[in-house]
Design an enzyme around this catalytic site. Structure first.
Site, short mmCIF file in Angstrom:
data_model
loop_
_atom_site.label_atom_id
_atom_site.label_comp_id
_atom_site.label_asym_id
_atom_site.label_seq_id
_atom_site.Cartn_x
_atom_site.Cartn_y
_atom_site.Cartn_z
N LEU A 1 38.77 42.99 -0.25
CA LEU A 1 39.67 43.96 -0.87
C LEU A 1 39.38 44.15 -2.34
O LEU A 1 39.71 45.20 -2.93
CB LEU A 1 41.13 43.53 -0.65
CG LEU A 1 41.73 42.47 -1.59
CD1 LEU A 1 43.26 42.46 -1.41
CD2 LEU A 1 41.17 41.11 -1.36
N CYS B 1 43.90 42.50 11.43
CA CYS B 1 44.17 42.90 10.05
C CYS B 1 45.30 43.94 9.98
O CYS B 1 46.22 43.82 9.17
CB CYS B 1 42.91 43.45 9.39
SG CYS B 1 43.15 44.05 7.70
N HIS C 1 43.63 32.26 46.25
CA HIS C 1 42.24 32.33 46.70
C HIS C 1 41.68 33.74 46.53
O HIS C 1 40.70 34.10 47.18
CB HIS C 1 42.12 31.91 48.17
CG HIS C 1 42.64 30.54 48.44
ND1 HIS C 1 43.90 30.31 48.94
CD2 HIS C 1 42.07 29.32 48.23
CE1 HIS C 1 44.08 29.00 49.05
NE2 HIS C 1 43.00 28.39 48.62
N GLY D 1 38.27 25.04 42.99
CA GLY D 1 38.56 26.29 42.30
C GLY D 1 39.96 26.35 41.77
O GLY D 1 40.35 27.33 41.12
N HIS D 2 40.76 25.29 42.03
CA HIS D 2 42.16 25.25 41.58
C HIS D 2 42.37 24.21 40.48
O HIS D 2 43.50 23.81 40.21
CB HIS D 2 43.08 24.93 42.76
CG HIS D 2 42.87 25.82 43.94
ND1 HIS D 2 43.03 27.18 43.86
CD2 HIS D 2 42.49 25.55 45.22
CE1 HIS D 2 42.77 27.72 45.05
NE2 HIS D 2 42.43 26.75 45.88
#
Length: 594
Positions: A508, A413, A226, A64-65
């Site tokens: 636009l 934007c 952990h 998990g590391h």
């Protein structure tokens, strides 16, 4: 409310073995022991030859590391990594198998993070290996600087500083040092490093729900890796403030976590905890270096930034600081084939990095050669009020533009347009030659090009430069309304030519094309310029609103379904209609006030 965490996995109980399988498929220099699922050991593919005349260096712990520790197996670093289940110390049999696999006559060093389960399991494995005739030494790493120096039998936790210790131990072993000498180098390094972490979220274990322990706008200081609670919860602060606090904690003379004093040389490691973008880690690094230099009086000799020892998908980072000398730097710089050790960091850093000067254009005018007229003409006054109104409208619309763009694009934007608008407003006060319409429009394009990135920036630069070129063809000092209308038409044509869009593409141009058509129509019909401008601005707004019913044919919106597109107008069209309408209203108000 806690919710089921989303994971791209198969069986939550098989994530570690499947990770190892993917790791060794990716890196030819890695292999694993055939002991799944009980024995999960990653080792160098050349372990047989490597064990003959070098000390083996082994580390490991709960999974998990990643990339720790398996990603740091390779020549010049670890000989093997022992992988437990997620956040669970590996079993004694797995550790013992790893020792047997890679340990030769020179013996092996176990680098163990300071957690009770790791100490017990690695300790028992070491004792069993010794009883079998192997030479084994152990170094415990406890670099945590968040907990009080004395905390019962548990002591300080092993965190990302362990990675630096592993590198130093592996490099020392690669030089041929004896087991006692390698262990001494690793122990010395472990006593020179301190680490503290900051988390913005709690990690989610495979197959389990996501904890909601940390609320919105909160961060956790001094966390473990952990998922256990940190030392304190605080309001989220700018990263510069967070970095300053962490450095103060690590280097505090009151706790004396690490023997670092002003004038010392140090190594800095910025470690992502699993879900922190590289951009944020680099920002933290960029703030940490000058603080160490200026506020703590330290020489920063190396900076390592990336994800080294994570906590699954936790958002946040830890900072490790290690006191350095020539020997430590040589070990850190030594070559390694460990796949996740960073490259490109070796070598002495300059005390300060001075940006390379921008190369100057041979033809472009510098801002120093431009200046705002001391006295504005009537045309200059009209330009000023129109430009100011237009950019303020964009600045005010920023959040709405971002919200719309978040639905149909990448959500920036408004921020992008706002940067351009702000630059225009600032530059107009200093540089724009407002009495010269053509030059002013050209300088608007220059302001946009300087600060606006992405597609919007280049489109508006093309728009302004095309208008500027057309207006420059006019030999008279005053630009007529029809010339302005022609310039708008030319600019639209240029944007369409280079951008590939036209009417109905949901851009636009769906605001500007109807505005241009109405402007030309009303001027040709004999309307006064102010009325024609105002009516054309209404057409711009209507055109922008009509984009809700269009299927996108240009830009990122082309990847979005029509159902989603129908919920919002095109943000680019709304921005164009907004500044165009604001300019028209400003001109109207200016005429009415005269």
């Amino acid at each position: 409310m806690a919710s089921q965490g989303k994971k791209l996995i198969n069986d939550p109980n098989a994530v570690v073995t499947e990770f190892i399988e993917g790791l060794v498929e990716t890196y030819p220099g890695l292999q694993y022991l055939d002991g799944f699922p009980e024995v999960k050991v990653v080792l160098r593919a050349d372990y047989a030859s490597a064990m003959l005349d070098k000390v083996a260096v082994i580390s490991g712990g709960g999974s998990g590391h990643e990339p720790a520790h398996a990603g740091f197996v390779g020549e010049g670093m670890l000989s093997a990594a022992i992988c437990g289940e997620v956040f669970t110390s590996p079993q004694v049999d797995a550790i013992l198998s790893g020792i047997r696999a890679v340990t030769g006559p020179m013996g092996c060093l176990l680098v163990v993070t300071n957690y009770t389960g790791d100490r017990l399991n690695f300790g028992l494995a070491a004792e069993q290996a010794r009883s079998e005739g192997y030479k084994v030494e152990t170094v415990i790493v406890g670099d945590d600087c968040a907990l009080p120096p004395l905390r019962g039998t548990a002591g300080r936790r092993g965190l990302a500083g362990t990675i630096l210790v592993n590198k130093i131990a592996g490099a020392a072993a690669a030089t041929g040092l004896s087991l006692d000498e390698v262990a001494a180098e690793a122990k010395r390094a472990s006593e020179m490093v301190g680490t503290m972490g900051v988390a913005l979220s709690v990690c989610t274990l495979p197959g389990q729900v996501t904890s909601d322990r940390l609320g919105p706008g909160k961060m956790e200081l001094g966390l473990g890796i952990h998922g256990e609670p940190g030392a304190a919860v605080a309001d989220l602060q700018p990263v510069e403030v967070v970095v300053s606090h962490v450095l103060q904690e690590i280097l505090s003379p009151d706790t004396n976590y690490v023997p670092i004093t002003p004038g010392n040389r140090v190594v800095l490691l910025i470690n992502g905890l699993g879900a922190t973008p590289a951009m944020e880690l680099m920002i933290a690094a960029g703030k940490a270096v000058p603080q160490l230099q200026l506020e703590h009086g330290l020489a920063v000799d190396r900076v390592y930034t990336g994800s080294f020892m994570t906590s699954l998908d936790m958002a946040g980072f830890s900072i490790s600081i290690m006191k350095a000398d020539e020997a430590i730097l040589q070990y850190l710089d030594a070559a390694t084939k460990a796949p996740h050790w960073p490259v490109g960091v070796n070598g002495n850093r300059p005390p300060a990095k001075i940006p390379v000067p921008l190369p100057l254009s041979h033809s472009a005018k510098s801002y120093e050669s431009l200046s705002r007229p001391q006295q504005l003409s009537e045309q200059g006054c009209l330009l000023e009020v129109a430009i100011e109104a237009a950019v303020i409208a964009i600045i005010d619309l920023r959040d709405n533009l971002n919200e719309w763009d978040g639905t149909v694009g990448d959500g920036d934007c408004g921020s992008t347009m706002c940067r351009g608008a702000t630059a225009i407003l600032e530059d107009m006060k200093k540089y724009y030659p407002l009495n010269n319409a053509a030059e002013t429009v050209g300088e608007i394009g220059s302001s946009i090009r300087r600060v606006m990135g992405g597609t919007s920036g280049i489109i508006y630069t093309i728009f302004c430069k095309a208008a500027c070129a057309h207006l420059k063809a006019n030999t008279q000092s005053v630009v007529t309304s029809k010339q302005w209308a022609e310039a708008l038409e030319v600019s639209i044509a240029a944007v369409s030519k280079y951008g590939g869009a036209s009417a109905g593409f949901r851009t636009l141009l769906d605001a500007l094309i109807p505005a241009s058509a109405v402007l030309q129509e009303r001027l040709n019909a004999g309307d006064d310029p102010c009325t024609a401008f105002l009516l054309s601005s209404e057409a711009a707004v209507a055109g922008a609103e009509s984009t809700r019913h269009m299927q996108a044919q240009a830009g990122r919106s082309t990847y979005i379904s029509s159902d989603i597109l129908a919920t919002v107008p095109d943000p680019g069209a709304m921005a164009a209609a907004s500044w165009y309408r604001a300019a028209a209203m400003a001109i109207k108000n200016k005429y009415q006030s005269n």
